[in-house]
Design a protein around this motif. Structure first.
Motif, mmCIF file in Angstrom:
data_model
loop_
_atom_site.group_PDB
_atom_site.id
_atom_site.type_symbol
_atom_site.label_atom_id
_atom_site.label_comp_id
_atom_site.label_asym_id
_atom_site.label_seq_id
_atom_site.Cartn_x
_atom_site.Cartn_y
_atom_site.Cartn_z
ATOM 1 N N ARG A 315 0.854 -1.274 0.250
ATOM 2 C CA ARG A 315 -0.135 -0.091 0.177
ATOM 3 C C ARG A 315 0.915 1.399 -0.154
ATOM 4 N N ASP A 316 1.829 1.302 0.835
ATOM 5 C CA ASP A 316 2.841 2.443 0.977
ATOM 6 C C ASP A 316 3.499 2.665 -0.418
ATOM 7 N N ASN A 317 3.971 1.433 -1.016
ATOM 8 C CA ASN A 317 4.631 1.660 -2.350
ATOM 9 C C ASN A 317 3.957 2.068 -3.375
ATOM 10 N N LEU A 318 2.550 2.088 -3.360
ATOM 11 C CA LEU A 318 1.735 2.359 -4.682
ATOM 12 C C LEU A 318 2.105 4.062 -4.907
ATOM 13 N N LYS A 319 2.586 4.844 -3.393
ATOM 14 C CA LYS A 319 2.711 6.153 -3.558
ATOM 15 C C LYS A 319 4.179 6.401 -4.103
ATOM 16 N N THR A 320 5.164 5.479 -3.832
ATOM 17 C CA THR A 320 6.375 5.624 -4.567
ATOM 18 C C THR A 320 6.199 5.278 -6.097
ATOM 19 N N PHE A 321 5.644 4.241 -6.214
ATOM 20 C CA PHE A 321 5.258 3.704 -7.663
ATOM 21 C C PHE A 321 4.635 4.899 -8.471
ATOM 22 N N ALA A 322 3.609 5.520 -8.000
ATOM 23 C CA ALA A 322 2.935 6.652 -8.704
ATOM 24 C C ALA A 322 3.769 7.682 -8.967
ATOM 25 N N LEU A 323 4.883 7.778 -8.276
ATOM 26 C CA LEU A 323 5.739 8.885 -8.664
ATOM 27 C C LEU A 323 6.568 8.607 -10.003
ATOM 28 N N VAL A 324 6.966 7.262 -10.084
ATOM 29 C CA VAL A 324 7.563 6.777 -11.253
ATOM 30 C C VAL A 324 6.510 6.967 -12.359
ATOM 31 N N GLU A 325 5.547 6.791 -12.343
ATOM 32 C CA GLU A 325 4.600 6.857 -13.455
ATOM 33 C C GLU A 325 4.335 8.232 -13.888
ATOM 34 N N ALA A 326 4.244 9.002 -12.657
ATOM 35 C CA ALA A 326 4.225 10.459 -12.965
ATOM 36 C C ALA A 326 5.390 10.918 -13.572
ATOM 37 N N ALA A 327 6.551 10.450 -13.252
ATOM 38 C CA ALA A 327 7.722 10.983 -13.880
ATOM 39 C C ALA A 327 7.667 10.698 -15.577
ATOM 40 N N TYR A 328 7.282 9.327 -15.684
ATOM 41 C CA TYR A 328 7.452 9.338 -17.267
ATOM 42 C C TYR A 328 6.377 9.962 -17.928
ATOM 43 N N LEU A 329 5.046 10.113 -17.388
ATOM 44 C CA LEU A 329 4.110 10.768 -17.834
ATOM 45 C C LEU A 329 4.454 12.383 -18.089
ATOM 46 N N SER A 330 5.176 12.959 -17.223
ATOM 47 C CA SER A 330 5.496 14.329 -17.244
ATOM 48 C C SER A 330 6.367 14.468 -18.178
ATOM 49 N N ALA A 331 7.586 13.615 -18.069
ATOM 50 C CA ALA A 331 8.545 13.918 -19.326
ATOM 51 C C ALA A 331 8.104 13.699 -20.678
ATOM 52 N N GLU A 332 7.264 12.836 -20.863
ATOM 53 C CA GLU A 332 6.562 12.586 -22.363
ATOM 54 C C GLU A 332 5.586 13.708 -22.674
ATOM 55 N N ARG A 333 4.791 14.275 -21.696
ATOM 56 C CA ARG A 333 3.953 15.526 -22.092
ATOM 57 C C ARG A 333 4.755 16.764 -22.056
ATOM 58 N N GLY A 334 5.799 16.808 -21.137
ATOM 59 C CA GLY A 334 6.187 18.038 -20.807
ATOM 60 C C GLY A 334 5.428 18.976 -19.971
ATOM 61 N N GLU A 335 4.619 18.138 -19.029
ATOM 62 C CA GLU A 335 3.704 19.033 -18.435
ATOM 63 C C GLU A 335 3.870 18.404 -16.888
ATOM 64 N N THR A 336 3.281 19.226 -15.922
ATOM 65 C CA THR A 336 3.334 18.757 -14.324
ATOM 66 C C THR A 336 2.337 17.865 -14.304
#
Ligand code: NAD
Ligand code: 89V
Length: 349
Positions: A315-336
């Motif tokens: 459960r805790d690691n979902l929040k670390t993993f979400a940061l990984v997903e967010a980083a790839y999304l952000s880099a791909e889209r050039g957005e926050t």
């Protein structure tokens, strides 16, 4: 007689550290191992004297006779193996990265919750002695309230020689190494609300990104920079040291190369070395990581005894993993990217 018996799946490069860690614990015995590669099964079975050896995890679970399972395979098999453990109601440790996608990770947490098993992600970097030292300075209040932080891992180490699969994935440094740095950021600075990331691939021989720079907004207003690189050629190779900088209301903290911790506050400046212990089976420069394996394993057993949720639970690691997903999304889209959009309802933030 050991108080806890365990089974290990995946007898590869890193699992040897895990086997050493378990062997050092008086109250634990690994009674069964599994690998689909017969050579790895034999090497690890012979080295650690494990008699029960399986090519199939299904067969190992069907035979049973262990209190927990330690999953040390690569990410593609994690979901199926955690779900198998849940079906057999066997508490499970799963190596990082927890899952290939956030939706797989959420399904794994749900499977564990449905059957009531304890599930811990082997996210060991926050258990490194120097990182624990940083956390303890923060908790002491000496430097006041942190408002800015940096977690940095910059290296030119040939990580592909030990882990050749890392050159093959379309995702590399954020998923494999950045995930540790992001977890350290959560451990030190609390959960994040927004992520802005940029990535580069410098090494033409690999498929994924090997440089990433991430800017995080944390709950409470702290801003952090998480920067990771395997394309950084320094005069002295720092692998595998994670460096930390923190600016706070009453002072500063710097964790610099060679595990030098400098704390500056109203009472003056103190510098000390917070080097990891070199365990008898460990080897430099990996000893920092190797010691953290032993420490997270002790935490797992303490949690089994007390019934507490592990610090790096699924459960805790979902929040670390979400940061990984967010980083790839952000880099791909050039957005926050807002973390709430990824985590959705049901995950406490
Ligand atoms: P590896 O490829 O060397 O070993 C994986 C082993 O698992 C192989 O022997 C393979 O045959 C076996 N395997 C895979 N799927 C299986 C299945 N379904 N059933 C049985 N056996 C199976 O990989 P590695 O470098 O040891 O990495 C393993 C995991 O550990 C990865 O998730 C990696 O990210 C992680 N890792 C973590 C750290 C850390 O510090 N936490 C360090 C290195 C690696
Ligand atoms: O964590 C890992 O999987 C490893 C290493 C520590 C070398 O980054 O790739």
């Amino acid at each position: 007689m050991a108080r806890f018996t365990g089974a290990l799946i995946g007898c590869g490069f890193f699992a040897v550290n895990q086997m050493h860690g378990w062997r050092d614990m008086d109250d634990v015995e690994i009674v069964a191992i599994c690998d689909r590669d017969p050579q790895r099964l034999q090497i690890v079975g012979d080295q650690f004297g494990v008699v029960r050896r399986y090519a199939s995890a299904d067969e190992m679970f069907a035979a049973g006779g262990f209190d927990f399972v330690d999953i040390a395979t690569t990410v593609g098999s994690h979901r199926a193996l955690v779900e198998l453990a849940a079906r057999h109601r066997v508490p499970a440790i799963c190596q990082k990265p927890f899952a290939p996608t956030l939706s797989d990770a959420k399904a794994m947490v749900a499977a564990a919750d449905d059957t009531g098993i304890s599930l811990m992600v082997h996210e060991n970097f926050r258990w490194q002695t120097p990182i624990l030292a940083v956390k303890s300075v923060l908790d002491s209040g000496t430097i006041g309230d942190p408002f800015w932080g940096r977690v940095s891992f910059r290296s030119g180490f040939d990580v592909f020689s030990g882990q050749p699969y890392l050159a093959e994935g379309t995702r590399f440094i954020i998923e494999d190494l950045g995930i540790h740095a992001l977890d350290i950021a959560r451990f030190l600075f609390g959960d994040a609300t927004r992520m802005t990331a940029r990535t580069r691939r410098i090494n033409p021989a690999i498929k994924g990104e090997d440089v990433a720079t991430m800017l995080l907004d944390h709950i409470g207003g702290l801003t952090s920079i998480i920067d990771v690189s395997y394309a950084t050629k320094l005069p002295v190779e720092p692998f595998p040291e994670t460096l930390v900088e923190i600016d706070a209301t009453r002072g500063t903290l710097r964790l610099s190369k060679d595990y030098r911790l400098t704390v500056h506050g109203p009472g003056g400046t103190a510098e000390r070395v917070v080097a990891p212990n070199l365990l008898p089976w460990a080897s430099r420069p990996w000893h920092n990581i190797q010691e953290s394996v032993a420490l997270i394993q002790k935490h797992w057993i303490a949690c089994l005894v007390s019934g507490q949720e592990p610090a790096t639970s699924g459960r805790d690691n979902l929040k670390t993993f979400a940061l990984v997903e967010a980083a790839y999304l952000s880099a791909e889209r050039g957005e926050t990217v807002a973390l709430a959009d990824l985590l959705g309802a049901g995950v406490e933030r």
